[in-house]
Design a protein around this motif. Structure first.
Motif, short mmCIF file in Angstrom:
data_model
loop_
_atom_site.label_atom_id
_atom_site.label_comp_id
_atom_site.label_asym_id
_atom_site.label_seq_id
_atom_site.Cartn_x
_atom_site.Cartn_y
_atom_site.Cartn_z
N GLY B 64 0.81 -1.23 0.00
CA GLY B 64 0.00 0.00 0.00
C GLY B 64 0.83 1.26 0.00
N LEU B 65 2.14 1.14 -0.31
CA LEU B 65 2.99 2.34 -0.36
C LEU B 65 2.82 3.06 -1.70
CD1 LEU B 65 6.31 1.05 1.24
CD2 LEU B 65 4.78 2.77 2.19
N LEU B 66 2.44 2.31 -2.73
CA LEU B 66 2.17 2.90 -4.05
C LEU B 66 0.78 2.47 -4.49
CD1 LEU B 66 5.55 2.16 -5.92
CD2 LEU B 66 4.79 4.39 -5.09
N VAL B 75 -5.32 -7.97 -0.54
CA VAL B 75 -4.40 -8.49 0.47
C VAL B 75 -5.22 -8.85 1.71
CG1 VAL B 75 -2.36 -7.98 1.86
CG2 VAL B 75 -2.55 -7.02 -0.43
N LEU B 76 -5.12 -10.09 2.13
CA LEU B 76 -5.87 -10.62 3.27
C LEU B 76 -7.36 -10.26 3.16
CD1 LEU B 76 -3.21 -9.75 5.98
CD2 LEU B 76 -3.81 -12.04 5.22
N GLY B 77 -7.87 -10.40 1.95
CA GLY B 77 -9.29 -10.20 1.69
C GLY B 77 -9.72 -8.76 1.50
N LYS B 78 -8.78 -7.83 1.49
CA LYS B 78 -9.16 -6.41 1.35
C LYS B 78 -8.43 -5.76 0.18
CE LYS B 78 -10.49 -5.86 6.09
NZ LYS B 78 -10.21 -5.42 7.41
N HIS B 79 -9.14 -4.88 -0.52
CA HIS B 79 -8.52 -4.14 -1.62
C HIS B 79 -7.62 -3.06 -1.00
CE1 HIS B 79 -11.88 -5.93 -3.78
NE2 HIS B 79 -11.17 -5.73 -4.87
N ILE B 80 -6.33 -3.35 -0.89
CA ILE B 80 -5.43 -2.44 -0.15
C ILE B 80 -5.35 -1.07 -0.81
CG2 ILE B 80 -3.25 -3.19 -1.26
CD1 ILE B 80 -2.12 -2.98 1.74
N ASP B 81 -5.48 -1.01 -2.13
CA ASP B 81 -5.36 0.28 -2.82
C ASP B 81 -6.57 1.18 -2.57
OD1 ASP B 81 -6.48 -1.90 -4.34
OD2 ASP B 81 -6.78 -0.48 -5.97
N LYS B 82 -7.64 0.60 -2.05
CA LYS B 82 -8.85 1.41 -1.81
C LYS B 82 -9.00 1.79 -0.34
CE LYS B 82 -11.32 -0.08 -5.86
NZ LYS B 82 -10.93 -1.39 -6.38
#
Lengths: 275, 259
Positions: B64-66, B75-82
């Protein structure tokens, strides 16, 4: 004909390339302003949100204060002595040497104390913040904080900007007192004036508006030095070269803005005085 | 690209990282051009590739840094970019990131480096609990006696280990290693490879290991993915990737062996 056509096409291409370069430079400049604006406004959002890192703010206050105290003491004292020595002959011509404490009060508390403190801090503190955060940025320490679920803006920027905003006004006040003391030593050597009388005369010439303007100025200077140092450090790129660049730009930009703010605040204070 | 079943490696088909159609550019430079990758629970995936092929960009997107330009990163069931704010922080506490440069806070001692993520995220923890956690993490990386040293006093390999210990202190479910063996001698490199495997066993982590070191990829990865020109050319067991007939992959492997 063909050579002419070729030349004119080349000229048009050169003009076209220059236009593209110029428009890219304008774009980058405007993007930079937008980025700096967002970075600055973020401070006011994050500063009032939990968690608060009070201990880190205190640590940074000590850092800022201790880093500049010795230099401010020496510079302040010398400014007081030199300014008094240089003003004396002109006042002697008019037989007005008794006005020296008042003149020094106005000059040192209203203008020189805050300005000299801000310039010293822009050099010492601004560059140090720029270099420290710049180095943290290029060695991925800021990213490391972010992936550990620590808000680096809050922990690094908010605490440092708060520290400079709190500490620089105190340092400016201290600088004014030391400069007045320097002035006093010179006046005392020539005229045997007592210290209480000297300080009374110096402060008698200052109105509440003068002191308020001085305080406002130093708060604005403190905020500017902190936010510029952090902004330049936070956006450092290109490895160690970028760190040096960030530190250098932090000093230059902070000093430039300090002078600009000085003019604006003095002008606003004068408008208030005349209305 | 078809992903093989991994029962024999991890006894799990539950995915912890799922990337589909990932694109990322920096201005005119197109770094990732359609990445698909699934990482299963308990599995180590080694991502091989040349310098500048976008390996580090890939794990920075996973952490989630970019932000990706296009595509889905779960990632682990979650949209990290959102995710943003608290939700993103909660997810990040479950991900460990070991940086190429170790990224130790150089103004803090080893103890403070390890205690810092705990004190900042779990304010209710007492000093004794923090000390126990620090000692456990240092023990896991085999450096229990380095608590008072500053990062500048440590060797490259020790810094890498402390960097890993700092991420382990939060007991992550996913570990992301960015070039764990780069700049290290062969002996220290093999110790780091061993450490990565021990972390997988002891903490039951799933990992993505970004490397251009073949030994590291072979000894730590349950699967190996070959990234070239912003795309995965091959994902599978190390031997399968090694035996690929693609000319660029062959050149990559032959150069490494000459070295």
């Amino acid at each position: 004909m063909r050579v002419k056509d070729c030349n004119s096409t080349m000229k048009m291409n050169t003009i076209g390339t220059k236009k593209v370069v110029f428009s890219k430079a304008v774009d980058n400049y405007l993007i930079g302003i937008d980025k700096a604006y967002r970075f600055t406004t973020r401070f006011f959002i994050e500063a009032f949100k939990k968690p608060f890192h009070f201990r880190e703010v205190i640590n940074q206050c000590f850092e800022v204060g201790l880093r500049s105290l010795a230099l401010i003491t020496v510079t302040g004292f010398i400014i007081g002595v030199v300014f008094t020595k240089q003003s004396r002959p002109s006042l002697e011509d008019f037989g007005a040497t008794s006005w020296l404490p008042s003149l020094m009060g106005i000059a040192l508390v209203k203008a020189l104390g805050p300005l000299v403190t801000a310039l010293i801090c822009a050099g010492k503190v601004g560059s140090s913040i720029g270099a420290e955060l710049g180095s943290m940025k290029v060695t991925e320490q800021i990213d490391a904080m972010e992936v550990s679920a620590i808000n680096p803006y809050k922990y690094l920027v908010v605490t440092r900007v708060m520290a400079t905003t709190i500490t620089i006004p105190l340092l400016a006040l201290y600088c004014s007192f030391i400069a007045l003391y320097g002035s006093y030593t010179n006046v005392h050597a020539e005229e045997s004036t007592g210290i209480t009388l000297f300080y009374q005369s110096a402060f008698k010439s200052l109105s509440f508006l003068d002191l308020f303007t001085s305080l406002t100025k130093t708060i604005v200077f403190g905020f500017t030095i902190g936010i510029i140092g952090c902004y330049k450090g936070f956006n450092a790129t290109q490895g160690t070269r970028g760190v040096g660049k960030a530190a250098n730009q932090a000093v230059v930009l902070a000093m430039f803005l300090v002078f600009l703010e000085e003019i604006v605040i003095v002008q606003i204070a004068n408008w208030i005085r005349y209305f | 690209m078809e992903t093989p079943k991994l029962e024999h490696l991890t006894n799990s088909n539950e995915s912890v990282i799922s990337i589909t159609g990932l694109f990322k550019s920096f201005g005119e430079l197109h770094v990732l051009k359609g990445i698909d990758l699934t990482v299963f629970k308990g599995e180590n995936v080694a991502v091989l590739g040349k310098s500048g092929s976008g390996k580090s960009v890939l794990i920075k997107i996973i952490a989630g840094l970019l932000k990706p330009d296009q595509g889905e990163v779960i990632v682990l069931g979650k949209h990290i970019d959102k995710l943003q704010g608290r939700e993103l922080d909660e997810l990040r506490l479950r991900i460990g990131f070991s940086f190429q440069s170790s990224a130790l806070y150089d103004s803090m001692s080893v103890y403070q480096n390890l205690a810092f993520p705990l004190t900042m995220n779990f304010k209710h923890l007492g000093s004794k609990e923090i000390k126990n956690a620090v000692m456990e993490a240092l023990d896991a990386v085999g450096l229990p006696d380095k608590t008072d040293q500053m990062p500048s006093d440590l060797s490259g390999g020790q810094r890498k280990r402390i960097g890993v210990a700092r991420t382990l202190i939060l007991k992550p479910e996913i570990m992301l290693y960015d070039e764990p063996t780069s700049g290290l001698d062969p002996v220290t490199s093999s110790e780091i490879n061993e450490l990565i495997n021990n972390v997988q066993k002891r903490y039951k982590t799933s990992s993505v290991i970004i490397t251009h070191d073949l030994t590291c990829a072979k000894s730590t990865g349950n699967r190996t993915a070959m990234l070239l020109d912003g795309r995965f050319l091959k994902i599978g067991k190390f031997e399968e990737v090694f035996n690929t007939q693609d000319e660029q992959v062959k050149r990559f492997f032959s150069y490494n062996f000459i070295q």
